[in-house]
Enzyme design. Structure first.
Site, PDB file in Angstrom:
ATOM      1  N   SER A   1       0.819  -1.223   0.000  1.00  0.00           N
ATOM      2  CA  SER A   1       0.000   0.000   0.000  1.00  0.00           C
ATOM      3  C   SER A   1       0.847   1.266   0.000  1.00  0.00           C
ATOM      4  O   SER A   1       0.492   2.266   0.620  1.00  0.00           O
ATOM      5  CB  SER A   1      -0.935  -0.017   1.217  1.00  0.00           C
ATOM      6  OG  SER A   1      -0.177  -0.169   2.399  1.00  0.00           O
ATOM      7  N   GLU A  50      18.150  18.115  -6.526  1.00  0.00           N
ATOM      8  CA  GLU A  50      18.796  17.008  -5.818  1.00  0.00           C
ATOM      9  C   GLU A  50      20.003  16.525  -6.610  1.00  0.00           C
ATOM     10  O   GLU A  50      20.212  16.932  -7.763  1.00  0.00           O
ATOM     11  CB  GLU A  50      17.795  15.860  -5.561  1.00  0.00           C
ATOM     12  CG  GLU A  50      16.817  16.221  -4.441  1.00  0.00           C
ATOM     13  CD  GLU A  50      15.860  15.112  -4.044  1.00  0.00           C
ATOM     14  OE1 GLU A  50      15.918  14.016  -4.627  1.00  0.00           O
ATOM     15  OE2 GLU A  50      15.046  15.359  -3.142  1.00  0.00           O
ATOM     16  N   HIS A  67      22.058   5.478   1.001  1.00  0.00           N
ATOM     17  CA  HIS A  67      21.842   6.929   1.050  1.00  0.00           C
ATOM     18  C   HIS A  67      22.953   7.539   1.896  1.00  0.00           C
ATOM     19  O   HIS A  67      23.230   7.057   2.992  1.00  0.00           O
ATOM     20  CB  HIS A  67      20.466   7.234   1.656  1.00  0.00           C
ATOM     21  CG  HIS A  67      20.012   8.631   1.392  1.00  0.00           C
ATOM     22  ND1 HIS A  67      20.621   9.731   1.962  1.00  0.00           N
ATOM     23  CD2 HIS A  67      19.022   9.115   0.611  1.00  0.00           C
ATOM     24  CE1 HIS A  67      20.010  10.826   1.542  1.00  0.00           C
ATOM     25  NE2 HIS A  67      19.038  10.488   0.715  1.00  0.00           N
ATOM     26  N   ARG A  87      24.899   9.410  -5.500  1.00  0.00           N
ATOM     27  CA  ARG A  87      24.814   8.946  -4.111  1.00  0.00           C
ATOM     28  C   ARG A  87      25.932   7.988  -3.719  1.00  0.00           C
ATOM     29  O   ARG A  87      26.410   8.019  -2.589  1.00  0.00           O
ATOM     30  CB  ARG A  87      23.477   8.241  -3.890  1.00  0.00           C
ATOM     31  CG  ARG A  87      22.371   9.213  -3.740  1.00  0.00           C
ATOM     32  CD  ARG A  87      21.083   8.533  -3.380  1.00  0.00           C
ATOM     33  NE  ARG A  87      20.088   9.593  -3.274  1.00  0.00           N
ATOM     34  CZ  ARG A  87      18.794   9.392  -3.140  1.00  0.00           C
ATOM     35  NH1 ARG A  87      18.315   8.170  -3.107  1.00  0.00           N
ATOM     36  NH2 ARG A  87      17.967  10.401  -3.036  1.00  0.00           N
ATOM     37  N   HIS A 143      19.311   1.934   1.516  1.00  0.00           N
ATOM     38  CA  HIS A 143      18.171   2.786   1.173  1.00  0.00           C
ATOM     39  C   HIS A 143      17.233   2.208   0.123  1.00  0.00           C
ATOM     40  O   HIS A 143      16.028   2.236   0.289  1.00  0.00           O
ATOM     41  CB  HIS A 143      18.728   4.128   0.699  1.00  0.00           C
ATOM     42  CG  HIS A 143      17.697   5.180   0.432  1.00  0.00           C
ATOM     43  ND1 HIS A 143      16.821   5.606   1.398  1.00  0.00           N
ATOM     44  CD2 HIS A 143      17.412   5.909  -0.689  1.00  0.00           C
ATOM     45  CE1 HIS A 143      16.028   6.553   0.900  1.00  0.00           C
ATOM     46  NE2 HIS A 143      16.349   6.736  -0.371  1.00  0.00           N
ATOM     47  N   ARG A 173      20.238   4.648  -8.894  1.00  0.00           N
ATOM     48  CA  ARG A 173      19.008   5.420  -9.128  1.00  0.00           C
ATOM     49  C   ARG A 173      19.235   6.916  -8.924  1.00  0.00           C
ATOM     50  O   ARG A 173      19.861   7.341  -7.956  1.00  0.00           O
ATOM     51  CB  ARG A 173      17.916   4.941  -8.175  1.00  0.00           C
ATOM     52  CG  ARG A 173      16.621   5.711  -8.304  1.00  0.00           C
ATOM     53  CD  ARG A 173      15.541   5.109  -7.448  1.00  0.00           C
ATOM     54  NE  ARG A 173      15.829   5.174  -6.042  1.00  0.00           N
ATOM     55  CZ  ARG A 173      15.615   6.235  -5.267  1.00  0.00           C
ATOM     56  NH1 ARG A 173      15.121   7.358  -5.775  1.00  0.00           N
ATOM     57  NH2 ARG A 173      15.902   6.197  -3.980  1.00  0.00           N
TER      58      ARG A 173
HETATM   59  C1  SIN Z   1      15.730  11.809  -0.124  1.00  0.00           C
HETATM   60  O1  SIN Z   1      14.838  12.578   0.223  1.00  0.00           O
HETATM   61  O2  SIN Z   1      16.918  12.096  -0.072  1.00  0.00           O
HETATM   62  C2  SIN Z   1      15.360  10.444  -0.610  1.00  0.00           C
HETATM   63  C3  SIN Z   1      14.680  10.532  -1.905  1.00  0.00           C
HETATM   64  C4  SIN Z   1      15.028   9.377  -2.783  1.00  0.00           C
HETATM   65  O3  SIN Z   1      15.536   8.361  -2.321  1.00  0.00           O
HETATM   66  O4  SIN Z   1      14.848   9.516  -3.990  1.00  0.00           O
END
Ligand code: SIN
Length: 533
Positions: free
Chosen positions: A16, A116, A230, A276, A336, A371
């Site tokens: 969900s 980002e 992460h 990352r 992550h 990713r």
């Molecule tokens: C984040 O807010 O850094 C995580 C977002 C993501 O993993 O794409």
């Protein structure tokens, strides 16, 4: 014990989060939809998502630029066709969300787009500052309920029911009953497997269940060696690690070492906004070099701006005695996101007829070997839409199910096995963290494989408790991840082998896949065996 007859529905969705809920909303006009959630409806990862959703939504941006960023972040290993689908359909899916009443944050009269890592443009839509996941789940749940979707909480799926190569339903149990629910189509939206690691940003519910169920059902899994860590996670003295969103660095936060010096420029031309895996390894290297912590420094962003833009991070850090408008946040990488998963086509079909997968559980090929930030919620939306269209058109089978059910796990457990299985869980998490983590070596991977092999017999038992079955699912997933990491004798994206630091051109387009029927069945005395495609 045979399950009781739980009747039938048209579409079963397991999970969900955003992928499951959005698929459910789109399917509701095509028949009866039942969503099974193994805990409460907000227990998955989406609820905790902070950063946002990536989409080319400004005049300076385009799907082509988004494609190039995604392709580059995935180290040119992704499937360009799948990436095209992702980025080109992204703006329409965002418009769908607007139509469903989702209210993205605005600045100066237009949607506020955040920045980002590894994005060449500002393209991250967010809600409630850093509460994107929570707000999305609430909005989508409201819409799904309005459309008559049935939700069953605390429903643990024990096994997918496959007959003559076609998925016919699921066997699940709750605290009160165990039943067999039949459906035309089953869709796995169960997320990844962060809990195979000791330290993770993932919810405790994310234990690789869908991956294991798909394996037993005969689906193909691939790219399991690619697991993203992460870089900026806060580890409180007690309790689970807490993500400090990449959006914080997107707004200008800096990484500094114990001496207060910025260091990322020495590791990547984009500094704090590098990919990352590179930022994560740089943090570990800097910690090792200086023998001190690494910190995120937001203080220059201003005491007015910070609590408004990052209210969740601000208040959670306050609970641990850190005022992020004045103090540094100690950060370190944590597990992550699973890049690989259940192999699907562009409509989410797995190798098993009438079994679909969507979201983090699925491998569409969009993420390549790593990713791009904020492409994960987007993937759930874009492919959820496509899965719904394909599932609505799937025939299913009108035949009644054969009885009794064929169980994939044959042995009934004795008490010592249950205890043994429970005891494995923390050991497995530690093992994966130490040996199949951010930096891998052949020796470490071989040691992990040896240890995992000793636990293999546990996979043969039919346990009845959710925690025990979760542990089995984690074990199977961990074994496949370890085998794949051993096979990939190169470093690419988030799979980093210290003993093979470069890329191997021979492995360029190669994927390591797992399929039960292809031999090497797990639990029958051998490890699941990958094949190269
Ligand atoms: C984040 O807010 O850094 C995580 C977002 C993501 O993993 O794409």
């Amino acid at each position: 014990m045979q399950p009781e007859d739980g009747g039938s529905t048209d579409f079963i969705i397991v999970g969900s989060g955003i992928a499951g809920l959005y698929t459910a909303i789109r399917l509701a006009e095509h028949g009866r939809v039942t969503v099974l959630s193994k805990q409460d409806l907000i227990a998955g990862n989406t609820w905790f998502a902070q950063g946002g959703i990536a989409a080319a939504f400004s005049a300076e941006d385009s799907p082509e630029l988004h494609l190039e960023d995604t392709w580059r972040a995935g180290v040119y290993f992704g499937d360009r066709e799948a990436i095209s689908v992702l980025v080109e359909e992204a703006p329409d899916r965002i418009r769908d969300l607007l139509g469903l009443g989702v209210r993205f944050d605005h600045r100066d009269g237009s949607i506020d787009l955040g920045q980002e890592g590894a994005h060449s443009r500002k393209r991250i839509l967010h809600i409630g500052g850093d509460a994107t996941g929570r707000e999305l789940v609430e909005a989508l749940l409201f819409q799904a309920r309005n459309r008559g979707v049935t939700f069953i909480e605390d429903a643990f799926v024990e096994q997918l029911i496959v007959e003559d190569g076609s998925c016919r339903g699921v066997c699940f149990f709750t605290a009160r009953r165990r039943c067999l629910l039949q459906a035309r189509v089953v869709i796995l939206a169960t997320g990844g497997c962060g809990q195979v690691y000791k330290w993770t940003t993932n919810s405790p519910a994310v234990t690789g269940d869908g991956l294991a169920q798909a394996y037993w059902a005969g689906a193909v899994l691939r790219d399991l060696e690619f697991y993203q860590f992460h870089p900026t996670v806060f580890f409180p003295a007690h309790g689970s690690p807490f993500l400090i969103s990449e959006a914080v660095r997107g707004e200008g936060a800096r990484l500094v070492n114990g001496a207060g010096e910025r260091f990322m420029d020495r590791y990547h031309p984009r500094g704090e906004l590098g990919p990352r895996d590179i930022v994560s390894r740089a943090i570990l290297a800097e910690k090792a070099r200086t023998g001190q912590e690494v910190f995120l420094d937001l203080r220059h962003l201003g005491a007015g701006f910070i609590p408004e833009r990052f209210p969740t991070i601000y208040s959670r850090c306050r609970e641990w005695g850190i005022d992020i408008t004045r103090d540094l946040i100690p950060v370190s990488p944590a597990a992550h996101y699973l890049i690989g998963g259940i192999t699907v086509d562009l409509e989410g079909r797995t190798a098993v007829e009438n079994l679909f997968a969507v979201g983090e559980a699925a491998s569409t090929g969009v993420h390549g070997a790593n990713r791009l930030a904020s492409n994960s919620l987007l993937e759930g939306l874009v492919f959820g839409h496509r899965v719904a269209a394909a599932a609505a058109a799937a025939d299913g089978s009108g035949r009644p199910l054969k009885q009794p059910v064929d169980w994939v796990r044959l042995k009934e457990p004795g008490p010592p096995d249950e205890q043994g299985c429970l005891a494995v869980r923390p050991l497995l998490q530690e093992l994966m963290w130490e040996n199949v983590g951010l930096i891998r070596t052949r020796d470490g991977l071989l040691a992990a494989r040896d240890r995992l092999k000793r636990w293999l017999p546990l996979l043969e038992y039919r346990f009845s408790g959710a925690t025990l079955i979760e542990t089995q699912n984690m074990l199977l997933t961990a074994m496949m991840m370890t085998e794949a990491a051993l096979c990939r004798q190169e470093s690419k994206g988030c799979h980093y082998r210290e003993d093979y630091p470069g890329e191997d051109p021979e492995l360029g387009g190669k994927h390591f896949i797992f399929r039960r029927e292809a031999g090497g069945e797990a639990g029958s005395g051998g490890m699941p065996c990958p094949a190269a495609t």
